[in-house]
Design an enzyme around this catalytic site. Structure first.
Site, PDB file in Angstrom:
ATOM      1  N   ILE A 134      34.679  33.195  35.950  1.00 31.92           N
ATOM      2  CA  ILE A 134      35.202  32.398  37.071  1.00 31.92           C
ATOM      3  C   ILE A 134      35.484  33.399  38.179  1.00 31.92           C
ATOM      4  O   ILE A 134      36.569  33.970  38.270  1.00 31.92           O
ATOM      5  CB  ILE A 134      36.455  31.596  36.654  1.00 31.92           C
ATOM      6  N   HIS A 137      38.407  33.122  41.287  1.00 29.79           N
ATOM      7  CA  HIS A 137      39.857  33.251  41.109  1.00 29.79           C
ATOM      8  C   HIS A 137      40.126  34.477  40.243  1.00 29.79           C
ATOM      9  O   HIS A 137      39.728  34.541  39.085  1.00 29.79           O
ATOM     10  CB  HIS A 137      40.442  31.996  40.453  1.00 29.79           C
ATOM     11  N   LEU A 138      40.788  35.432  40.836  1.00 28.66           N
ATOM     12  CA  LEU A 138      41.124  36.688  40.173  1.00 28.66           C
ATOM     13  C   LEU A 138      41.863  36.434  38.857  1.00 28.66           C
ATOM     14  O   LEU A 138      42.753  35.585  38.786  1.00 28.66           O
ATOM     15  CB  LEU A 138      42.009  37.513  41.112  1.00 28.66           C
ATOM     16  N   HIS A 139      41.485  37.161  37.819  1.00 35.79           N
ATOM     17  CA  HIS A 139      42.216  37.091  36.546  1.00 35.79           C
ATOM     18  C   HIS A 139      41.980  38.373  35.771  1.00 35.79           C
ATOM     19  O   HIS A 139      40.894  38.939  35.799  1.00 35.79           O
ATOM     20  CB  HIS A 139      41.794  35.868  35.724  1.00 35.79           C
ATOM     21  N   GLN A 140      43.026  38.840  35.141  1.00 35.76           N
ATOM     22  CA  GLN A 140      42.949  40.053  34.332  1.00 35.76           C
ATOM     23  C   GLN A 140      42.990  39.693  32.860  1.00 35.76           C
ATOM     24  O   GLN A 140      43.835  38.916  32.428  1.00 35.76           O
ATOM     25  CB  GLN A 140      44.105  41.001  34.652  1.00 35.76           C
TER      26      GLN A 140
END
Length: 196
Positions: A134, A137-140
């Protein structure tokens, strides 16, 4: 096709490149959720407006929140996301970066306590070409690792053994999170949804 023709066809296919490919079409639905996503159809924008159990959220901060990965590599695979719809790390605010880092550290401590994680893979895939499922949308990712957690199953049997149900993992991680695992409305961003 004769045996000789089949052999030459296989030789041709093998000579194009030396890579073997593992096709994972089951991930297309998950990956496709983020393609061209905007706030209205982004799963990471939608999650905070849902209840914690439904959205698999384990902790909420002021600028970011933590949820379980719907398709975990290992039990306890966490995602740390800013509430704001931002695509890359360089576009995150200083406050978002600080809280993503803090929530990541807390997640590591909790997973070490709850599931005795022996190591971690932590990282962000940025953009479609960077491998982000995705990308908008930034996600770690915070992936707990255990001795012997990789075996032949994913390659030979196209099977990943996940030893715990998502709901059970979410409850255990949320219960072990220090402070309030689901912060009150005064620290939650305005989503129009009631506090779960």
């Amino acid at each position: 096709m004769t045996d000789g023709a089949a052999e030459s066809s296989n030789d041709f296919a093998a000579s194009r490149d030396a890579f073997q490919r593992l096709w994972t079409p089951h991930r297309a639905v998950y990956v496709g959720q983020g393609q061209g996503a905007h706030d209205d159809d982004c799963p990471f924008c939608a999650a905070p407006g849902k209840g914690d159990e439904e959205a698999l959220i384990v902790a909420r901060g002021e600028h970011a929140y933590v949820l379980l990965n719907l398709f975990p590599y290992n039990p306890g695979h966490l995602l740390v996301c800013p509430y704001r719809h931002v695509s890359t790390y360089d576009r995150a605010t200083a406050e978002e970066v600080a809280e993503i880092g803090s929530l990541t550290q807390t997640g590591m401590r909790v997973l070490t306590d709850v599931s005795r994680a022996q190591g971690f893979n932590i990282g962000m895939n940025q953009g479609n070409v960077g491998g982000a499922g995705i990308a908008e949308h930034l996600h770690q990712h915070v992936v707990p690792r255990y001795s012997g957690d990789s075996n032949f199953f994913p390659i030979i049997a196209e099977t990943k053994a996940v030893t715990r149900l998502l709901g059970d993992v979410r409850a255990a991680v949320a219960d072990a999170w220090p402070g309030e695992s689901s912060l009150g409305a005064e620290r939650r961003p305005s989503t129009g949804a009631p506090n779960p």
